[in-house]
Design an enzyme around this catalytic site. Structure first.
Site, PDB file in Angstrom:
ATOM      1  CD  GLU A   1      -1.328  -2.213   2.290  1.00 51.28           C
ATOM      2  OE1 GLU A   1      -2.128  -2.734   3.080  1.00 51.28           O
ATOM      3  OE2 GLU A   1      -0.123  -2.536   2.217  1.00 51.28           O
TER       4      GLU A   1
ATOM      5  CB  CYS B   1      -1.044   0.398   5.168  1.00 50.16           C
ATOM      6  SG  CYS B   1       0.569  -0.330   4.767  1.00 50.16           S
TER       7      CYS B   1
END
Length: 156
Positions: A57, A88
């Site tokens: 991510e 993330c």
């Protein structure tokens, strides 16, 4: 769920498989812009880069920001094969990504639904629409297979 979600989750799953082929934890991410289509694709690279922040991510968010020349990813959707962790999830909020679609839950580190609900916490300045479980079985199987092989290699 729309066919579009399944299509882009397949691309994230392909990134996860690429990570496994590189002996990285198999997590893949794709970011899609509403008008421009896919603008980022990445998979975990922590081992290769010796970087604890090199999650799929995080790498995809950086790519997308570069593609748009903006840190605001307002018109984007993040597809990721595993539920994002707290780091993330924080980056997703900071990037103002409005929609997150993930495959498998992460009962040990999930910060979207499993352990925390960071993306829908009204105390924060941004919230996301979340769609979970898209190709969840396939996403989970890639992880299970990877860790099974890792344990077998350690026993040898």
């Amino acid at each position: 769920m729309t066919d579009e979600h399944y299509h882009f989750m397949q691309l994230a799953l392909a990134e996860a498989r690429a990570a496994a082929d590189e002996d990285e934890v198999p997590v893949g991410a794709v970011i899609v812009h509403r008008q421009r289509g896919k603008i980022a694709a990445a998979h975990n690279r922590r081992e290769q880069l010796h970087d604890p922040t090199a999650h799929a991510e995080m790498l995809a968010i950086t790519q997308a920001a570069e593609a748009l020349h903006s840190w605001r990813l307002d018109d984007c959707t993040l597809y990721v094969s595993l539920e994002p962790c707290p780091m993330c999830a924080g980056a997703i909020l900071q990037a103002r990504i409005p929609t997150v679609v993930y495959g498998a839950p992460d009962p040990k580190a999930g910060a979207v639904d499993s352990l925390f609900s960071m993306l829908n916490d009204s105390r924060l300045n941004h919230c996301c629409d979340v769609f979970s479980g898209i190709l969840g079985g396939e996403c989970g199987a890639v992880l299970t297979d990877f860790f099974r092989k890792q344990r077998a290699m350690r026993k040898k």
